[in-house]
Design an enzyme around this catalytic site. Structure first.
Site, PDB file in Angstrom:
ATOM      1  CG  ASP A 101      -1.831  -1.137   1.318  1.00  0.00           C
ATOM      2  OD1 ASP A 101      -2.147  -1.702   0.260  1.00  0.00           O
ATOM      3  OD2 ASP A 101      -2.255  -1.484   2.441  1.00  0.00           O
TER       4      ASP A 101
HETATM    5  N1  URA Z   1      -1.108  -5.926   3.961  1.00  0.00           N
HETATM    6  C1  URA Z   1      -1.635  -4.688   3.954  1.00  0.00           C
HETATM    7  O1  URA Z   1      -2.682  -4.457   4.541  1.00  0.00           O
HETATM    8  N2  URA Z   1      -0.971  -3.715   3.311  1.00  0.00           N
HETATM    9  C2  URA Z   1       0.220  -3.915   2.670  1.00  0.00           C
HETATM   10  O2  URA Z   1       0.789  -2.974   2.111  1.00  0.00           O
HETATM   11  C3  URA Z   1       0.753  -5.205   2.695  1.00  0.00           C
HETATM   12  C4  URA Z   1       0.077  -6.204   3.340  1.00  0.00           C
END
Ligand code: URA
Length: 230
Positions: A101
């Site tokens: 993310d």
């Molecule tokens: N899980 C998440 O919620 N976000 C990420 O960036 C990676 C794994």
């Protein structure tokens, strides 16, 4: 790179077919038949299959310490992308093996090798990813147990697979999962009644984020790191 991996990435043969070709003596390394599938192939080796010289594919494998605010995409007109952090000369043909993310930091792998990135991300291969999770509220024993047992996520019919969880302090845990569902870590912690305030990926398989890389910095993977994704 191992010989079987080399054959599989320079010819249309699958890894299994490459192994068979090697053990049947169809592969010549530096002028001699080589039947050992795990033979290490150096970058200057001359490798031939059925008398056809195979050229090194020139695949690239990088790790990047992704900073916050950078998106895991190759193009985005509104936000800086992980590829924008690399020199232009290196960017061509690279893709991201396992997205993060925009607000997640840490280990991001980039490669030109589609087979390799498939092994990083395919749920069938079950390559584990480790995250340091910082929480808004203190973590409870019950929550740790829920994560270890597998937990039901909102709008998802299947519970998560049992995760490895290490308690670091009241507000931080280390979580290792081998699935890659959408926003999985944040949703897992939400399902325990908590909220993630910061998320950092520290490891993919046995590849650790290099502690000498400042946020935004990158380096090439070593051969051992590339071979560790098997
Ligand atoms: N899980 C998440 O919620 N976000 C990420 O960036 C990676 C794994």
């Amino acid at each position: 790179m191992r010989l079987d991996q080399f054959i599989a990435s320079t010819t249309p043969l699958s890894r299994k077919e490459a192994k068979r070709a090697i053990t049947r003596g169809r592969v010549i390394v530096n002028g001699r038949a080589c039947r050992q599938v795990s033979t290490h192939i150096s970058t200057d080796a001359r490798v031939a299959l059925d008398d056809h010289l195979l050229t090194l594919p020139g695949e690239r494998y990088l790790m990047l310490n992704k900073p916050e605010g950078v998106v895991s995409a190759t193009t985005d007109s509104d936000h800086p992308t992980a590829l924008d952090l690399l020199p232009t000369s290196l960017r061509h043909g690279l893709h991201i093996a396992g997205r993060l993310d925009a607000d997640t930091t840490g280990l991001l792998l980039l490669t030109s090798d589609g087979q390799w990135s498939h092994r990083v991300t395919s749920p069938r291969v079950k390559c584990p990813k480790t995250y340091r999770v910082t929480l808004c509220d203190p973590v409870t024993e019950g929550a740790l147990q829920q994560l270890r047992d597998g937990i039901e996520l909102r709008n998802d019919p299947k519970p998560t697979k049992p995760a490895e969880v290490r308690w670091l302090n009241d507000y931080e845990i280390e979580l290792t999962i081998a699935e890659g569902r959408y926003h999985q870590v944040k949703r897992m912690l939400a399902a325990t009644g908590n909220r993630v305030s910061a998320l950092h990926r520290s490891r993919i398989g046995t590849i650790e984020l290099d502690s000498t890389l400042a946020p935004g910095a990158f380096r090439e993977l070593t051969e051992a790191e590339i071979d560790s994704i098997a």
